[in-house]
Design an enzyme around this catalytic site. Structure first.
Site, PDB file in Angstrom:
ATOM      1  N   LEU A   6       0.849  -1.190   0.000  1.00 31.77           N
ATOM      2  CA  LEU A   6       0.000   0.000   0.000  1.00 31.77           C
ATOM      3  C   LEU A   6       0.884   1.241   0.000  1.00 31.77           C
ATOM      4  CD1 LEU A   6      -2.712  -1.131   2.583  1.00 31.77           C
ATOM      5  CD2 LEU A   6      -2.487  -1.694   0.138  1.00 31.77           C
ATOM      6  N   ALA A   8      -0.156   4.377  -1.794  1.00 33.36           N
ATOM      7  CA  ALA A   8      -0.898   5.406  -2.523  1.00 33.36           C
ATOM      8  C   ALA A   8      -1.018   6.716  -1.761  1.00 33.36           C
ATOM      9  CB  ALA A   8      -2.298   4.898  -2.869  1.00 33.36           C
ATOM     10  N   GLY A   9      -0.792   6.705  -0.457  1.00 37.34           N
ATOM     11  CA  GLY A   9      -1.050   7.891   0.348  1.00 37.34           C
ATOM     12  C   GLY A   9       0.044   8.936   0.273  1.00 37.34           C
ATOM     13  N   GLY A  84      -9.311   5.129   1.697  1.00 39.67           N
ATOM     14  CA  GLY A  84      -9.165   4.187   2.783  1.00 39.67           C
ATOM     15  C   GLY A  84      -8.390   2.944   2.422  1.00 39.67           C
ATOM     16  N   THR A  85      -7.967   2.219   3.471  1.00 36.79           N
ATOM     17  CA  THR A  85      -7.110   1.049   3.280  1.00 36.79           C
ATOM     18  C   THR A  85      -7.854  -0.119   2.627  1.00 36.79           C
ATOM     19  OG1 THR A  85      -7.579   0.539   5.604  1.00 36.79           O
ATOM     20  CG2 THR A  85      -5.470   1.591   5.105  1.00 36.79           C
ATOM     21  N   GLY A 137      -3.937   1.141  16.173  1.00 36.93           N
ATOM     22  CA  GLY A 137      -5.066   0.278  16.459  1.00 36.93           C
ATOM     23  C   GLY A 137      -4.680  -0.706  17.550  1.00 36.93           C
ATOM     24  N   ASN A 162      -1.936  -3.220  15.936  1.00 39.04           N
ATOM     25  CA  ASN A 162      -1.963  -3.698  14.558  1.00 39.04           C
ATOM     26  C   ASN A 162      -0.747  -3.132  13.828  1.00 39.04           C
ATOM     27  OD1 ASN A 162      -2.464  -4.244  11.876  1.00 39.04           O
ATOM     28  ND2 ASN A 162      -4.465  -3.259  11.797  1.00 39.04           N
ATOM     29  N   HIS A 311      29.598  26.146   5.640  1.00 38.16           N
ATOM     30  CA  HIS A 311      30.563  26.934   6.427  1.00 38.16           C
ATOM     31  C   HIS A 311      30.122  27.066   7.884  1.00 38.16           C
ATOM     32  CE1 HIS A 311      31.752  28.371   2.419  1.00 38.16           C
ATOM     33  NE2 HIS A 311      30.518  28.804   2.247  1.00 38.16           N
TER      34      HIS A 311
END
Length: 399
Positions: A6, A8-9, A84-85, A137, A162, A311
């Protein structure tokens, strides 16, 4: 067996570092964090990957391609809107052919755990322990089965959480079809898992090792851990009177100038100029095309590509984006006088030592002072002698 990753976020909690790149492409030990996960899974015997991509997917596709440089095969599925997941896992439906692994792309795992997870009875969820379970979670387990998941509980019932790695059969898609939008309008994978919990069929596997990279300061722990087993490799030029101690990697085209002192583990990318008389301390990774100059000290930090710290500078326990420039004498503080935990934007980093999070393309004049826990947005500019505190937005100009 396929491994669905996963990725995509955006990773909004990682702003400003994700303003121009997806979270999974942030560098740890001079590789995108997603690459470390792919290598661990490959070494566990997995060679077919499905990347669920969305935000910044062009950068992911450009870097990984079809996966052949790593000896794996990568397919892609797009999640155009981050809903969402559960929606992300669903995007892989037409590409999986049997039992499959699901991994969040923003964590660090070891190959042994990935291998063992794949040997469990599906469906199986990985769990880990933490001293701040309320951020995750929270899980209850009985007889190796998950009996409860409670998201971000104010009063956690355990320190088990989780860990975001799963072993599923294709039956999970039928459960995902039953998921309805949560109050925040997303399809949550945990809602599908709740169905399994009610039937007593969600097994638990306790990871031996797990690092979640949820906030910018988490990158420092992950960076240091990944560098513990670095093997010295010098492909650049090291002048006389340079001290390289413990494991130091010097990339092609880089030069370490006379009088510099480098303590490993340290990774220096390609075409960098270090010194003269620079001091680089352990657990520091420096990207490509960087300049760490005369009498500059860097400690336990991540310096991304193209940044110049040339520097009389000090940078400790900080994450610096790409293409930044530090004026002479500009320094970052990294310790409170009362030794209390350092907060960034009101969020406790749980670190006694932490400097700053600095986005891409930031410019500092000479002799700027950057206080602990500062967050600076991309392309901000600061006049000489500025005293910088708090959170500064993108493209701010401080005169």
């Amino acid at each position: 067996m396929e491994c669905v990753v996963l990725a995509a976020g955006e990773g909004k909690r990682m702003r400003p570092l994700t303003a121009k790149r997806p979270k999974v492409m942030l560098p740890l030990a001079n590789r995108p964090m997603l690459e470390h996960l792919v290598l661990a899974a490959r070494d566990a015997g997995i060679h077919d990957f499905i990347f669920i991509v969305g935000y910044g997917e062009r950068e992911i596709r450009k870097h990984f391609g079809d996966g052949s440089p790593w000896g794996v095969h990568i397919s892609y599925a797009s999640q155009r809107h981050q809903q969402g997941t559960a929606d992300a896992v669903k995007a892989a439906r037409e590409l999986v052919t049997g039992p499959f692994l699901v991994l969040n792309g923003d964590m660090i795992l070891r190959r042994e755990d990935i291998s063992d997870l794949c040997k469990q009875r599906a469906p199986c969820m990985s769990i880990s322990t933490t001293d701040h379970p309320g951020d995750f979670g929270v899980v209850l387990v009985e007889n190796n089965c998950v009996t409860s998941i409670e998201e971000k509980s104010k009063h956690p019932k355990s320190n088990l959480i989780n860990a975001g790695a799963y072993f599923f059969s294709p039956d999970i898609f039928t459960l995902i079809d039953q998921v309805r939008p949560s109050p925040r309008g997303e399809l949550e994978l945990t809602d599908a898992l709740d169905i399994l919990i009610k039937t007593g069929t969600l097994h638990a596997y306790h990871l031996s090792y797990w690092i979640d990279v949820g906030h910018p300061w988490d990158m420092l722990e992950a960076n240091a851990t990944l560098m513990e087993h670095v093997i010295s490799d010098n492909r650049g030029t090291v002048e006389t009177n340079v001290s390289l101690n413990n494991s130091v990697v010097v990339g092609e085209g880089s030069i370490i100038k006379s009088g510099s002192y480098i303590e490993g583990p340290c990774i220096i990318g390609k075409n960098c100029r270090i010194g003269p008389h620079a001091y680089i301390r352990g657990s520091t990774s420096i990207g490509d095309d960087c300049h760490i100059g005369h009498c500059t000290e860097i400690k336990n930090s991540i310096i991304m590509n193209g940044t110049k710290i040339p520097h009389f500078n000090y940078v400790g326990d900080s994450i610096i984006g790409t293409g930044c420039n530090f004026g002479a004498g500009t320094k970052i503080a990294n310790l409170r006088h009362d030794y209390a935990n350092i907060k960034v934007g009101g969020k406790d980093t749980r670190r006694k030592k932490f400097g700053a999070v600095i986005g891409d393309g930031v410019r500092f004049g000479i002799n700027c002072s950057i206080n602990v826990g500062v967050m600076i947005g991309s392309e901000a500019k600061f006049a000489p002698n500025s005293v910088i505190e708090g959170c500064i937005g993108d493209k701010a100009i401080i005169r």
